[in-house]
Design a protein around this motif. Structure first.
Motif: not given
Length: 469
Positions: A182-184, A196-200, A238-241, A280-283
């Motif tokens: 969903f985040a992507q 960029p889409f960065i996931s951590q 971009g987006t940071l997950l 920022v998208i957080a899960t």
């Protein structure tokens, strides 16, 4: 003379058949030299017949380090290899990827060669790599989300609306529900998709490392520190997950809150702030209220992040989607494994419908992948193909379930109580008939449901003279 003519005719038939079939065929003798090499194989590998025939495989083809030819492996070990993906290079250095079925050839128990039947997946493999690299690590869009249930469609619609803004998002859902998909999808559907889409994963690193990873470091800030941008700087525009946000300690959550409010970050050891433009998208994999109560999530950070709040339902709350998900995973692994599986049988579907799915969609995918590794020549996944751990769970559930007998089964006839042995026999007959009917009188399937051997069930059916009528 007649035998020679017949043999020549058979060879012509054999050669024409081999050249017309739409799979590559490659046969080597006991020395590893090519004896048969059909037209399709030459087309797949971009080779001429004379470059390969009567030559040793290793003189013509090369393989990645620590990888061997499946043909030579079967020739040496004598065991067949099924649906194996192999990447190698022809004599011009061109990369080829095939899905192979490789079989030893024996004569009176003596190994005299090996045969390989190959399907070309070179273009497919290249396409997958290109798509994965197209936007860094983001390969999912809303079209990737499978499910027609009302529960999942509602989340998809809310997510699509969230693509229009730059507000922070909090995605809540159990492990394996597909939060990153969903985040992507939100990122790829937004105006930030070219950035960029960065996931951590916040649980993957200790606090001492993740702070520097998030905000960056200034050279000399501590022993060994170098000038390094953090994930916020890398995700600029971009987006940071931030996955599993509730794993961050409270001081780090406070720093994150400041970044969200001020739109600036400060590297460790630096004295200057710098502006960042990052969504920022957080899960989180638990109820946010529970996390706040237990001190795992700051209340102020929760309110700041949950401007848009999405809840991904677990699989056991959207069972309507199981069939569609299964078909999607089968198609995925058909392509990867070069197989032609068409679906699952009714027994497997019933087992899936009754299962609790603690691992959610991820667990379902792993079970389908495991089943397709166990399948042989069949085109449908049966219960016996399911991974043993899943079958054990289902068996335990079946064994713990109490048999339900009809209320009208009397315990006495007239004034006499029915003897226990007679009552137990009648109850057994009723129970066996019920389970057999549920399985359309398929002895094998009914035996699995009852947790007994096929022979044991057959014995009881004959003993009690149980029939379909």
């Amino acid at each position: 003379m007649k035998d020679v003519v017949h043999l020549n005719l058979m060879n012509k038939f054999f050669k024409q058949i081999l050249d017309e079939i739409d799979v590559g065929v490659h046969v080597v003798n006991h020395e590893g030299k090519t004896m048969i090499y059909n037209r399709k194989m030459a087309e797949i590998e971009g080779m001429n017949f004379e470059d390969v025939l009567d030559k040793s495989l290793l003189d013509v083809f090369s393989f990645h380090k620590n990888e061997d030819s499946t043909l030579l492996e079967v020739l040496q070990k004598g065991t067949r290899i099924k649906n194996s993906k192999q990447t190698y290079f022809n004599n011009q250095g061109q990369e080829i990827t095939t899905i192979n079925n490789t079989i030893p050839i024996t004569d009176n128990g003596v190994r005299i060669g090996a045969m390989e039947i190959a399907r070309d997946v070179t273009k497919l493999e290249k396409l997958i790599r290109e798509n994965m690299n197209k936007k860094g690590d983001t390969r999912y869009t809303f079209n990737s989300i499978i499910g027609s249930s009302e529960q999942i469609q509602e989340v998809i619609e809310a997510s699509k609306r969230a693509t229009r803004t730059n507000s922070s998002i909090l995605i809540t859902g159990e492990t394996g529900t597909g939060k990153e998909i969903f985040a992507q999808s939100i990122h790829n559907g937004s105006s930030r998709s070219s950035k960029p889409f960065i996931s951590q994963n916040c649980a993957a690193l200790p606090d001492s490392l993740i702070e520097g990873l998030l905000f960056g470091t200034k050279k000399g800030a501590f022993t060994g520190a170098i000038e390094r941008p953090g994930l916020f700087e890398q995700a600029e525009g971009g987006t940071l997950l931030l996955d599993e946000l509730n794993s961050l300690n409270p001081p780090l959550q406070a720093k994150l809150l400041r970044v969200l409010q001020e739109k600036t970050i400060r590297r460790i050891g630096d004295t200057k702030d710098q502006k960042v433009d990052v969504r920022v998208i957080a899960t989180i994999n638990e109820d946010p209220i529970d996390a706040i109560s237990a001190g795992r999530l700051r209340k102020d950070l929760y309110y700041r992040l949950s401007v848009v709040s999405l809840f991904i339902p677990p699989l056991n709350k959207r069972r309507k989607d199981i069939r569609d998900l299964v078909q999607d995973f089968i198609e995925k692994y058909n392509q990867l494994f070069g197989m032609r599986v068409t679906g699952i049988n009714d027994e497997v579907l019933r087992a899936f419908d009754q299962y609790d799915w603690p691992g959610n969609v991820r667990e379902l995918e792993h079970i389908i992948e495991g089943a397709m590794n166990l399948i042989d020549h069949e085109d449908t996944i049966s219960y016996i193909h399911l991974p043993i751990h899943f079958r054990n769970k289902q068996q335990l559930k079946s064994n713990n379930a109490s048999p339900v007998l009809p209320d009208e089964m009397p315990i006495q006839k007239g004034r006499q109580v029915i003897p226990l042995d007679q009552y137990m026999e009648e109850a057994e007959i009723y129970y066996l008939k019920t389970v057999l009917k549920q399985n359309n009188f398929n002895i094998t399937q009914a035996a699995k449901s009852l947790g007994m051997s096929r022979q044991n069930l057959q014995y009881r059916v004959k003993k009690h003279k149980i029939s379909k009528d």
